[in-house]
Write an enzyme that holds these catalytic residues in place. Structure first.
Site, PDB file in Angstrom:
ATOM      1  N   ASP A  86       0.885  -1.151   0.000  1.00  0.00           N
ATOM      2  CA  ASP A  86       0.000   0.000   0.000  1.00  0.00           C
ATOM      3  C   ASP A  86       0.930   1.209   0.000  1.00  0.00           C
ATOM      4  OD1 ASP A  86      -2.368   1.601   0.434  1.00  0.00           O
ATOM      5  OD2 ASP A  86      -1.748   1.767   2.530  1.00  0.00           O
ATOM      6  N   ASP A 140      -0.141   4.930   1.201  1.00  0.00           N
ATOM      7  CA  ASP A 140      -0.389   5.850   2.303  1.00  0.00           C
ATOM      8  C   ASP A 140      -0.220   5.192   3.669  1.00  0.00           C
ATOM      9  OD1 ASP A 140      -1.004   7.652   0.301  1.00  0.00           O
ATOM     10  OD2 ASP A 140      -3.171   7.445   0.532  1.00  0.00           O
ATOM     11  N   ASP A 180      -1.150  -0.727   6.105  1.00  0.00           N
ATOM     12  CA  ASP A 180      -1.344  -0.195   7.453  1.00  0.00           C
ATOM     13  C   ASP A 180      -2.780  -0.338   7.950  1.00  0.00           C
ATOM     14  OD1 ASP A 180      -2.455   3.125   7.229  1.00  0.00           O
ATOM     15  OD2 ASP A 180      -2.117   1.846   5.475  1.00  0.00           O
TER      16      ASP A 180
END
Length: 191
Positions: free
Chosen positions: A12, A14, A140
């Site tokens: 990912d 961000d 995250d």
């Protein structure tokens, strides 16, 4: 200790590779100031940079021939791609004289658009032909663990990617997918 790696490692963006939401905290246009390494700025001077260990992790995967993918559900896919184009990754340790590399050159596959990570991984599977069991994903957000329903190994990195979380993900993938040893019957010294 085994050094077996998955054939594809996906990240990912961000709060996994950098410490912001590209669609919320960043205002275009983006620019790199001179030849600044691992640093891009937006209109308000907001800094976009990979977390400290990310460049070496990318180099390590590239050196090992692992397919690297970006999987982001951002609502600003063009801005994310622009950031990856502008970010310069420093050369690997021990190669100080080499020029930096645009981050985008490390990513063999990019699934950057709003929607489920399941969709992202189905596209990766279709494009690469790799089984899901050969894929490791760092993110995250716990909700993206949904990719495990496909057979992808998921590693939660709530504080972003670093060496420790990267090794933890590799260990989990290796535990789930141990090296299969096929013995040669003729060399088994049968009775």
């Amino acid at each position: 200790m085994t050094s077996r790696l998955p054939k594809l490692v996906a990240f990912d963006l961000d709060y996994t590779l950098w410490d912001l939401w590209i669609d919320t905290h960043v205002n275009p246009p983006l620019q790199r100031v001179g030849n600044a390494v691992n640093e891009v700025r937006d209109r308000n001077n907001q800094k976009i940079a990979f977390y400290r260990h990310v460049p070496e992790i990318l180099h390590r995967l590239r050196e090992a021939g692992v397919i690297i993918a970006a999987c982001s559900r951002t609502h600003a896919p063009d801005l994310a791609r622009q950031a990856l184009n502008l970010l310069l990754v420093p050369p690997p340790a021990g190669h100080k004289g080499e020029p930096p590399t645009p981050a985008v050159k490390f990513f063999d596959q990019m699934e950057i658009y709003p929607g489920s990570k399941i969709r992202h991984f189905k596209e990766l599977h279709k494009k690469t032909g790799l089984p899901y069991s050969e894929m490791l994903f760092f993110d995250d957000e716990h909700r993206n663990r949904e990719v495990e329903s496909l057979g992808v190994t998921f590693c939660l990195v709530p504080n972003g990617l670093d060496d420790r979380s990267f090794e933890r993900g590799l260990s989990e993938w290796r535990k789930r997918h141990p090296v299969e040893v096929v013995e040669d019957a003729s060399a088994s010294g049968g009775v």
